[in-house]
Motif scaffolding. Structure first.
Motif, PDB file in Angstrom:
ATOM      1  N   GLY A 339       0.805  -1.212   0.000  1.00  0.00           N
ATOM      2  CA  GLY A 339       0.000   0.000   0.000  1.00  0.00           C
ATOM      3  C   GLY A 339       0.841   1.266   0.000  1.00  0.00           C
ATOM      4  N   ALA A 340       0.154   2.395   0.035  1.00  0.00           N
ATOM      5  CA  ALA A 340       0.799   3.716   0.068  1.00  0.00           C
ATOM      6  C   ALA A 340       0.631   4.321   1.452  1.00  0.00           C
ATOM      7  CB  ALA A 340       0.191   4.630  -0.986  1.00  0.00           C
ATOM      8  N   ARG A 341       1.658   5.016   1.911  1.00  0.00           N
ATOM      9  CA  ARG A 341       1.618   5.641   3.226  1.00  0.00           C
ATOM     10  C   ARG A 341       2.159   7.068   3.084  1.00  0.00           C
ATOM     11  NH1 ARG A 341       1.627   4.212   8.758  1.00  0.00           N
ATOM     12  NH2 ARG A 341       2.944   5.510  10.089  1.00  0.00           N
ATOM     13  N   PHE A 342       1.405   8.018   3.625  1.00  0.00           N
ATOM     14  CA  PHE A 342       1.805   9.422   3.601  1.00  0.00           C
ATOM     15  C   PHE A 342       2.017   9.880   5.040  1.00  0.00           C
ATOM     16  CE2 PHE A 342      -0.609   8.628  -0.219  1.00  0.00           C
ATOM     17  CZ  PHE A 342       0.160   9.244  -1.201  1.00  0.00           C
ATOM     18  N   GLU A 343       3.235  10.293   5.341  1.00  0.00           N
ATOM     19  CA  GLU A 343       3.584  10.705   6.697  1.00  0.00           C
ATOM     20  C   GLU A 343       3.731  12.215   6.755  1.00  0.00           C
ATOM     21  OE1 GLU A 343       7.073   8.469   7.679  1.00  0.00           O
ATOM     22  OE2 GLU A 343       5.918   6.653   8.161  1.00  0.00           O
ATOM     23  N   ILE A 344       2.984  12.848   7.633  1.00  0.00           N
ATOM     24  CA  ILE A 344       3.039  14.296   7.839  1.00  0.00           C
ATOM     25  C   ILE A 344       3.712  14.525   9.184  1.00  0.00           C
ATOM     26  CG2 ILE A 344       1.715  16.411   8.162  1.00  0.00           C
ATOM     27  CD1 ILE A 344       0.337  13.491   6.132  1.00  0.00           C
ATOM     28  N   THR A 345       4.846  15.215   9.170  1.00  0.00           N
ATOM     29  CA  THR A 345       5.632  15.414  10.386  1.00  0.00           C
ATOM     30  C   THR A 345       5.818  16.898  10.686  1.00  0.00           C
ATOM     31  OG1 THR A 345       7.674  15.274   9.083  1.00  0.00           O
ATOM     32  CG2 THR A 345       6.870  13.242  10.102  1.00  0.00           C
ATOM     33  N   GLY A 346       6.292  17.167  11.900  1.00  0.00           N
ATOM     34  CA  GLY A 346       6.469  18.560  12.322  1.00  0.00           C
ATOM     35  C   GLY A 346       5.198  19.193  12.833  1.00  0.00           C
ATOM     36  N   VAL A 347       4.201  18.378  13.175  1.00  0.00           N
ATOM     37  CA  VAL A 347       2.894  18.863  13.613  1.00  0.00           C
ATOM     38  C   VAL A 347       2.897  19.039  15.129  1.00  0.00           C
ATOM     39  CG1 VAL A 347       0.416  18.428  13.594  1.00  0.00           C
ATOM     40  CG2 VAL A 347       1.845  17.561  11.724  1.00  0.00           C
ATOM     41  N   ARG A 348       2.501  20.228  15.578  1.00  0.00           N
ATOM     42  CA  ARG A 348       2.445  20.469  17.035  1.00  0.00           C
ATOM     43  C   ARG A 348       1.144  19.921  17.607  1.00  0.00           C
ATOM     44  NH1 ARG A 348       1.935  25.612  18.668  1.00  0.00           N
ATOM     45  NH2 ARG A 348       1.304  26.373  16.623  1.00  0.00           N
ATOM     46  N   ARG A 349       1.242  19.365  18.805  1.00  0.00           N
ATOM     47  CA  ARG A 349       0.064  18.927  19.540  1.00  0.00           C
ATOM     48  C   ARG A 349      -0.351  19.972  20.552  1.00  0.00           C
ATOM     49  NH1 ARG A 349       0.264  12.425  20.851  1.00  0.00           N
ATOM     50  NH2 ARG A 349       0.752  11.712  18.725  1.00  0.00           N
ATOM     51  N   SER A 350      -1.568  19.915  20.951  1.00  0.00           N
ATOM     52  CA  SER A 350      -2.063  20.839  21.969  1.00  0.00           C
ATOM     53  C   SER A 350      -1.263  20.694  23.248  1.00  0.00           C
ATOM     54  CB  SER A 350      -3.546  20.555  22.243  1.00  0.00           C
ATOM     55  OG  SER A 350      -4.009  21.388  23.281  1.00  0.00           O
ATOM     56  N   GLY A 351      -0.808  21.815  23.788  1.00  0.00           N
ATOM     57  CA  GLY A 351      -0.044  21.812  25.020  1.00  0.00           C
ATOM     58  C   GLY A 351       1.443  21.857  24.808  1.00  0.00           C
ATOM     59  N   GLU A 352       1.897  21.623  23.563  1.00  0.00           N
ATOM     60  CA  GLU A 352       3.325  21.719  23.294  1.00  0.00           C
ATOM     61  C   GLU A 352       3.735  23.167  23.108  1.00  0.00           C
ATOM     62  OE1 GLU A 352       4.055  17.488  20.904  1.00  0.00           O
ATOM     63  OE2 GLU A 352       4.074  19.411  19.834  1.00  0.00           O
ATOM     64  N   GLU A 353       4.937  23.498  23.565  1.00  0.00           N
ATOM     65  CA  GLU A 353       5.477  24.845  23.404  1.00  0.00           C
ATOM     66  C   GLU A 353       5.968  25.016  21.978  1.00  0.00           C
ATOM     67  OE1 GLU A 353       5.380  27.247  25.575  1.00  0.00           O
ATOM     68  OE2 GLU A 353       4.469  25.978  27.108  1.00  0.00           O
ATOM     69  N   ASP A 354       5.871  26.244  21.461  1.00  0.00           N
ATOM     70  CA  ASP A 354       6.424  26.529  20.136  1.00  0.00           C
ATOM     71  C   ASP A 354       7.928  26.323  20.168  1.00  0.00           C
ATOM     72  OD1 ASP A 354       3.988  27.207  19.181  1.00  0.00           O
ATOM     73  OD2 ASP A 354       4.210  29.348  19.606  1.00  0.00           O
ATOM     74  N   SER A 355       8.421  25.642  19.148  1.00  0.00           N
ATOM     75  CA  SER A 355       9.881  25.402  19.085  1.00  0.00           C
ATOM     76  C   SER A 355      10.576  26.595  18.478  1.00  0.00           C
ATOM     77  CB  SER A 355      10.152  24.163  18.249  1.00  0.00           C
ATOM     78  OG  SER A 355       9.619  24.291  16.949  1.00  0.00           O
TER      79      SER A 355
END
Length: 355
Positions: A339-355
């Motif tokens: 199959g095909a897999r699309f990975e989206i990275t660098g996504v902030r979650r709620s409660g995480e501080e801005d990097s």
């Protein structure tokens, strides 16, 4: 009179001999005196490649007697555009003894032309994107209208139609905002990955495909409408390329999320190209879907990558059903395809501080 013209004319005029050397030059250029007695190829302050090409053009006019009219020249070292014309200079017996040339600066005009071409191309892209993205919710709305016609209780179907039309309206607003600002404007908030995925799924014509959702929901920082566009296009891509009964799974990952299907997958040599606008392997395809995914991800500061599937997506219920991803079997019946897999990275979650 000729001297007066050469002193005051607001363009670069020059006379060259049979060897391509400047004999007389107007005062338009600040360094006009440095040209006399030299070919363009001999000038130290001129780019070597440009000087060579200009001298070759001079000799072509002198040797053939054929003029060169309105030829555009680009000088990369100074990001400058010229428009040049060169005509042969004849003596009393008709022999070519050199040339007369005139060069005008057209940098501003050329940039305006390029900007107009860019805007025209961008406008065409917007039209393509609207027609592509809006087809999903409109197709869903049409399907619910057909169901409502034969139902006694139409309220549920009409609510789905209204939701689909609201989604179409939001897509138009998104693209209009992009056309005005030349970039995606984000209104980021805390959103539920599962909630947006469910909403996006309802906006896509899924036929007999199945959606698997994460066992545990996660809250992301994203623009809800744009995240929905991203997921809609990934879902639609899987449905279009995965064949009948494809299963699509949404998975939360450590630094983002992934969408995977149990379809035929994407060959390794095509995994980067699929995100290019208008790239498609199908004769009837628009090639816009994954390009839109890449644009939305980029606007958020995320990265998106197409990789080989994990092979863990299993068949679920059919008819556009949803199911949690927890029930997975080691024997998925899909043969050798991962199959095909699309990975989206660098996504902030709620409660995480801005990097």
């Amino acid at each position: 009179m000729l001297d007066g013209i050469f002193e005051s004319v607001p363009v670069h005029i020059y006379v060259k001999d049979a060897a391509g050397r400047h004999r007389k030059v107007s005062d338009f250029l600040e360094r006009s005196d440095e040209l006399v007695g030299k070919r363009d190829a001999d000038l130290e302050f001129v780019d070597e490649e440009h000087g060579r090409q200009a001298t070759e053009a001079d000799m072509r006019v002198i040797e053939t007697g054929e003029p060169i009219l309105d030829e555009e020249e680009y000088l990369p070292e100074i990001d400058h555009w010229n428009l040049s014309s060169k005509v042969p200079l004849h003596d009393a017996s008709g022999d070519v003894t050199g040339l007369i040339g005139v060069t005008r600066r057209i940098t501003e005009r050329k940039r305006a032309q390029q900007e107009l071409e860019r805007k025209t191309e961008r406008l065409e892209d917007f039209a393509d994107v609207v027609s592509h993205d809006i087809r999903n919710p409109l197709s869903v709305a049409r399907g619910y209208v057909d169901l409502a016609r034969g139902a006694e209780d139409r309220e549920e179907y009409l609510e789905e139609v209204a939701d689909s039309l609201d989604r179409a309206d939001a897509i138009v607003d998104d693209v209009l905002a992009l056309s005005r600002h030349d970039r995606i404007e984000l209104d980021e908030e805390v959103v539920s990955l599962t909630g947006v995925a469910r909403s996006a799924w309802r906006s896509v014509t899924t036929a007999s495909a199945t959606l698997e959702l994460p066992d545990e929901d996660v809250d992301l920082i994203a623009d809800r409408s744009q995240l929905s566009r991203l997921l809609e296009n990934l879902f639609r891509n899987s449905v279009e390329h995965g064949g009948d009964g494809v299963t699509i799974a949404v998975e939360a990952t450590a630094d983002g999320f992934a969408v995977e299907d149990d379809g035929p997958g994407i060959p390794p040599e095509k995994r980067e190209k699929v995100f290019e606008m208008a790239y498609t392997t199908e004769e009837s395809g628009s090639g816009l879907g994954l390009g839109i995914v890449a644009e939305v991800a980029d606007a958020h500061g995320w990265s998106v990558e197409a990789v080989e599937g994990t092979g863990e997506v299993v068949e679920g219920e059919r008819g556009g059903a949803e199911r949690p991803t927890g029930s997975r079997s080691s024997d998925d019946g899909r043969g050798s395809s991962s199959g095909a897999r699309f990975e989206i990275t660098g996504v902030r979650r709620s409660g995480e501080e801005d990097s």
